[in-house]
Design a protein around this motif. Structure first.
Motif, PDB file in Angstrom:
ATOM      1  N   GLY A   6       1.787   2.918 -10.578  1.00 43.14           N
ATOM      2  CA  GLY A   6       1.744   2.144  -9.341  1.00 43.14           C
ATOM      3  C   GLY A   6       0.544   2.498  -8.491  1.00 43.14           C
ATOM      4  O   GLY A   6      -0.156   3.489  -8.745  1.00 43.14           O
ATOM      5  N   ASN A   7       0.292   1.692  -7.483  1.00 45.63           N
ATOM      6  CA  ASN A   7      -0.823   1.874  -6.549  1.00 45.63           C
ATOM      7  C   ASN A   7      -0.293   2.533  -5.282  1.00 45.63           C
ATOM      8  O   ASN A   7       0.383   1.885  -4.481  1.00 45.63           O
ATOM      9  N   PRO A   8      -0.598   3.820  -5.047  1.00 50.02           N
ATOM     10  CA  PRO A   8      -0.065   4.486  -3.853  1.00 50.02           C
ATOM     11  C   PRO A   8      -0.597   3.898  -2.552  1.00 50.02           C
ATOM     12  O   PRO A   8       0.042   4.036  -1.509  1.00 50.02           O
ATOM     13  N   LEU A   9      -1.731   3.215  -2.603  1.00 47.07           N
ATOM     14  CA  LEU A   9      -2.267   2.616  -1.383  1.00 47.07           C
ATOM     15  C   LEU A   9      -1.682   1.235  -1.114  1.00 47.07           C
ATOM     16  O   LEU A   9      -1.954   0.642  -0.070  1.00 47.07           O
ATOM     17  N   ALA A  10      -0.893   0.708  -2.042  1.00 47.34           N
ATOM     18  CA  ALA A  10      -0.230  -0.574  -1.784  1.00 47.34           C
ATOM     19  C   ALA A  10       0.784  -0.443  -0.659  1.00 47.34           C
ATOM     20  O   ALA A  10       1.168  -1.431  -0.038  1.00 47.34           O
ATOM     21  N   LEU A  11       1.210   0.783  -0.389  1.00 45.15           N
ATOM     22  CA  LEU A  11       2.181   1.027   0.678  1.00 45.15           C
ATOM     23  C   LEU A  11       1.515   1.165   2.049  1.00 45.15           C
ATOM     24  O   LEU A  11       2.206   1.289   3.057  1.00 45.15           O
ATOM     25  N   ARG A  12       0.192   1.172   2.044  1.00 49.12           N
ATOM     26  CA  ARG A  12      -0.529   1.407   3.302  1.00 49.12           C
ATOM     27  C   ARG A  12      -0.238   0.295   4.306  1.00 49.12           C
ATOM     28  O   ARG A  12      -0.331  -0.894   3.988  1.00 49.12           O
ATOM     29  N   ARG A  13       0.095   0.696   5.509  1.00 48.30           N
ATOM     30  CA  ARG A  13       0.363  -0.278   6.570  1.00 48.30           C
ATOM     31  C   ARG A  13      -0.941  -0.903   7.027  1.00 48.30           C
ATOM     32  O   ARG A  13      -1.905  -0.217   7.348  1.00 48.30           O
ATOM     33  N   ARG A  14      -0.980  -2.209   7.026  1.00 48.32           N
ATOM     34  CA  ARG A  14      -2.168  -2.928   7.498  1.00 48.32           C
ATOM     35  C   ARG A  14      -2.143  -2.947   9.016  1.00 48.32           C
ATOM     36  O   ARG A  14      -1.294  -3.595   9.623  1.00 48.32           O
TER      37      ARG A  14
ATOM     38  N   ALA B 140      -5.318  -0.471  -7.716  1.00 50.32           N
ATOM     39  CA  ALA B 140      -4.737  -1.739  -8.165  1.00 50.32           C
ATOM     40  C   ALA B 140      -5.228  -2.082  -9.574  1.00 50.32           C
ATOM     41  O   ALA B 140      -4.462  -2.563 -10.422  1.00 50.32           O
ATOM     42  N   TYR B 141      -6.513  -1.835  -9.820  1.00 43.16           N
ATOM     43  CA  TYR B 141      -7.090  -2.109 -11.137  1.00 43.16           C
ATOM     44  C   TYR B 141      -6.438  -1.232 -12.205  1.00 43.16           C
ATOM     45  O   TYR B 141      -6.047  -1.717 -13.277  1.00 43.16           O
ATOM     46  N   LEU B 142      -6.321   0.074 -11.917  1.00 48.23           N
ATOM     47  CA  LEU B 142      -5.750   0.993 -12.901  1.00 48.23           C
ATOM     48  C   LEU B 142      -4.268   0.717 -13.144  1.00 48.23           C
ATOM     49  O   LEU B 142      -3.758   0.943 -14.247  1.00 48.23           O
ATOM     50  N   THR B 143      -3.585   0.211 -12.111  1.00 47.89           N
ATOM     51  CA  THR B 143      -2.181  -0.163 -12.290  1.00 47.89           C
ATOM     52  C   THR B 143      -2.070  -1.415 -13.161  1.00 47.89           C
ATOM     53  O   THR B 143      -1.267  -1.471 -14.100  1.00 47.89           O
ATOM     54  N   ALA B 144      -2.894  -2.409 -12.873  1.00 51.17           N
ATOM     55  CA  ALA B 144      -2.873  -3.642 -13.669  1.00 51.17           C
ATOM     56  C   ALA B 144      -3.296  -3.377 -15.114  1.00 51.17           C
ATOM     57  O   ALA B 144      -2.852  -4.071 -16.034  1.00 51.17           O
ATOM     58  N   ALA B 145      -4.149  -2.371 -15.299  1.00 48.17           N
ATOM     59  CA  ALA B 145      -4.626  -2.036 -16.638  1.00 48.17           C
ATOM     60  C   ALA B 145      -3.604  -1.241 -17.441  1.00 48.17           C
ATOM     61  O   ALA B 145      -3.834  -0.957 -18.623  1.00 48.17           O
ATOM     62  N   GLY B 146      -2.490  -0.860 -16.821  1.00 47.93           N
ATOM     63  CA  GLY B 146      -1.477  -0.095 -17.518  1.00 47.93           C
ATOM     64  C   GLY B 146      -1.790   1.380 -17.615  1.00 47.93           C
ATOM     65  O   GLY B 146      -1.159   2.105 -18.397  1.00 47.93           O
ATOM     66  N   TYR B 147      -2.770   1.849 -16.819  1.00 52.62           N
ATOM     67  CA  TYR B 147      -3.116   3.271 -16.837  1.00 52.62           C
ATOM     68  C   TYR B 147      -2.254   4.057 -15.845  1.00 52.62           C
ATOM     69  O   TYR B 147      -1.861   5.187 -16.109  1.00 52.62           O
TER      70      TYR B 147
ATOM     71  N   ARG C 200     -11.464   2.390   7.001  1.00 50.71           N
ATOM     72  CA  ARG C 200     -10.792   1.194   6.471  1.00 50.71           C
ATOM     73  C   ARG C 200     -11.526   0.674   5.234  1.00 50.71           C
ATOM     74  O   ARG C 200     -10.914   0.272   4.244  1.00 50.71           O
ATOM     75  N   HIS C 201     -12.848   0.695   5.304  1.00 53.21           N
ATOM     76  CA  HIS C 201     -13.655   0.227   4.176  1.00 53.21           C
ATOM     77  C   HIS C 201     -13.436   1.117   2.956  1.00 53.21           C
ATOM     78  O   HIS C 201     -13.250   0.619   1.834  1.00 53.21           O
ATOM     79  N   THR C 202     -13.436   2.434   3.170  1.00 47.85           N
ATOM     80  CA  THR C 202     -13.221   3.382   2.073  1.00 47.85           C
ATOM     81  C   THR C 202     -11.856   3.170   1.422  1.00 47.85           C
ATOM     82  O   THR C 202     -11.736   3.104   0.190  1.00 47.85           O
ATOM     83  N   LEU C 203     -10.825   3.077   2.242  1.00 43.33           N
ATOM     84  CA  LEU C 203      -9.477   2.906   1.705  1.00 43.33           C
ATOM     85  C   LEU C 203      -9.322   1.556   1.005  1.00 43.33           C
ATOM     86  O   LEU C 203      -8.557   1.436   0.046  1.00 43.33           O
ATOM     87  N   GLY C 204     -10.039   0.561   1.464  1.00 42.03           N
ATOM     88  CA  GLY C 204     -10.007  -0.735   0.790  1.00 42.03           C
ATOM     89  C   GLY C 204     -10.592  -0.645  -0.617  1.00 42.03           C
ATOM     90  O   GLY C 204     -10.052  -1.227  -1.565  1.00 42.03           O
ATOM     91  N   ILE C 205     -11.699   0.092  -0.743  1.00 42.07           N
ATOM     92  CA  ILE C 205     -12.309   0.288  -2.067  1.00 42.07           C
ATOM     93  C   ILE C 205     -11.351   1.038  -2.980  1.00 42.07           C
ATOM     94  O   ILE C 205     -11.130   0.656  -4.136  1.00 42.07           O
ATOM     95  N   LEU C 206     -10.757   2.121  -2.462  1.00 43.43           N
ATOM     96  CA  LEU C 206      -9.854   2.941  -3.280  1.00 43.43           C
ATOM     97  C   LEU C 206      -8.577   2.178  -3.637  1.00 43.43           C
ATOM     98  O   LEU C 206      -8.038   2.350  -4.738  1.00 43.43           O
ATOM     99  N   SER C 207      -8.116   1.338  -2.741  1.00 39.77           N
ATOM    100  CA  SER C 207      -6.948   0.514  -3.057  1.00 39.77           C
ATOM    101  C   SER C 207      -7.271  -0.432  -4.213  1.00 39.77           C
ATOM    102  O   SER C 207      -6.431  -0.665  -5.096  1.00 39.77           O
ATOM    103  N   GLY C 208      -8.497  -0.949  -4.218  1.00 35.85           N
ATOM    104  CA  GLY C 208      -8.928  -1.794  -5.327  1.00 35.85           C
ATOM    105  C   GLY C 208      -8.956  -1.034  -6.642  1.00 35.85           C
ATOM    106  O   GLY C 208      -8.586  -1.569  -7.700  1.00 35.85           O
TER     107      GLY C 208
END
Length: 381
Positions: free
Chosen positions: A147-155, A137-144, A126-134
């Motif tokens: 989308g963030n494929p981990l945004a779909l991850r079920r909590r 999310a950063y690369l998506t917000a930066a326009g690189y 969970r900790h690893t996936l949280g880091i990778l989701s961050g």
């Protein structure tokens, strides 16, 4: 030179064709907030955001290196082509890494190193996936990325829990005293042994006496010690950039004086050595401090040896020491302060906790009294 170019990222065997320029998740043509054309450049931009937090930087770099190497070797894909399905496969891999990834014959460092000690626990995953989701999310917000494929991850919600159990990752007073006694028996026959003995003696007392994290000890300098109204304080900047001051006892100051004398420095603190680390990596090398991983490894090794020394007379204590690490000393300091009747608000400030609820896990006196009252009649029968 841009700051992110200074952050080394070791990606052995990653082919140039997988540099991400043609990644299927690339936001090509979009207005970008970072000047990155490849995945490696984009990752460096993300890591540069944590350049002022060495411990976080190392942890985040480790996770992204693992993912990028796995994507290249297992899927023949760059980071910027990974899909939600790919990351589900990676999540399963984290629970069961095999082969070269965990080969114990491989070194711990270098391009041919193994990247896992073994399967990750559910909490670590969970900790690893949280880091990778961050990261995504950063690369998506930066326009690189698009989308963030981990945004779909079920909590996955945790089951409702009752009151949080007492914090058990600490050494009771008896075991702490045994540990100090063992440290006093470390060999001092050679110059190297004396250097190790004095550094260990000071390091353990500093960790316990201040309740600092390993990363905070690594960053601590002589100039961080502040004398005010006849009392000494240690100024600390910890997690999240939170700054606070920790009381320094006369005993701890005397221990520092002993360590400074041994390393060839005057016992009295002065402005001339304000940049001197509180714990030196090499005796006399005033500009070099121990790294957080080095502090962790030194503490673990001493705990392991101490466990072996008390195994025959205190097997339970030995088992605790084998599990203990640097953070246990922070818990130990807080627990002993609470047992001594220190106001919980003071402990909260010493540990720089945002909430009293976090600090309250160190209260054990009520449990001790409940146990005594419950069992004393049975003991008399």
């Amino acid at each position: 030179m841009p700051e992110q170019e200074l952050i080394p990222i070791d990606l052995p065997f990653a082919p140039a064709r997988l540099d991400g320029r043609q990644g299927t998740n690339r936001a090509l043509g979009a207005h970008r907030q970072i000047a990155a054309d490849t995945d490696l450049e984009a990752v460096r931009a993300w890591l540069a955001e944590y350049a002022d937090s060495p411990h976080t930087l190392r942890a985040y770099r480790k996770e992204v290196v693992r993912l990028m190497l796995w994507a290249a070797q297992a899927l023949d894909k760059p980071l910027s082509s990974l899909t939600r399905e790919d990351l589900l496969v990676y999540e399963a891999f984290l629970a069961h890494p095999a082969g070269d990834w965990v080969d114990p014959t491989r070194p711990r460092t270098g391009g041919d190193r193994r990247l896992f000690e073994g399967p990750l626990s559910p909490a670590s995953i969970r900790h690893t996936l949280g880091i990778l989701s961050g990261l995504f999310a950063y690369l998506t917000a930066a326009g690189y990325l698009t989308g963030n494929p981990l945004a779909l991850r079920r909590r996955k919600g945790r089951k409702a829990q009752g009151p949080r159990p007492g914090q058990e990752r600490y050494l009771d007073q008896t075991l702490w005293n045994r540990l100090l006694a063992f440290i006093d028996t470390l060999p001092t026959s050679t110059t190297r042994e004396r250097q190790h003995h004095e550094r260990v003696r000071w390091l353990f007392r500093l960790l316990y006496g201040t309740g600092l994290r390993a990363s905070e000890v690594a960053q601590a300098r002589t100039g961080d010690l502040v004398h005010r109204r006849g009392r000494w304080w240690l100024r600390v900047t910890g997690k999240g950039g939170v700054t606070g001051e920790v009381p320094v006892s006369d005993g701890l100051l005397a221990d520092l004086g002993r360590y400074r004398r041994f390393t060839g420095h005057p016992e009295a603190l002065g402005a001339a050595d304000a940049d001197m680390p509180l714990v030196l990596s090499v005796v006399g090398a005033t500009g070099r401090s121990l790294t957080p991983p080095a502090i962790y490894l030194i503490v673990k090794e001493v705990m392991r040896r101490a466990a072996g020394a008390i195994e025959s007379e205190d097997p339970a204590g030995a088992a605790i020491l084998r599990c203990a690490s640097t953070h246990w000393l922070r818990h130990t300091a807080a627990t002993h302060q609470a047992d001594a009747g220190t106001d919980l608000r003071f402990i909260q400030k010493n540990l720089r906790h945002a909430s009293l609820d976090t600090t309250s896990i160190y209260l054990h006196a009520e449990d001790d009294e409940r146990h005594r009252k419950t069992t004393e009649r049975s003991n008399e029968m």
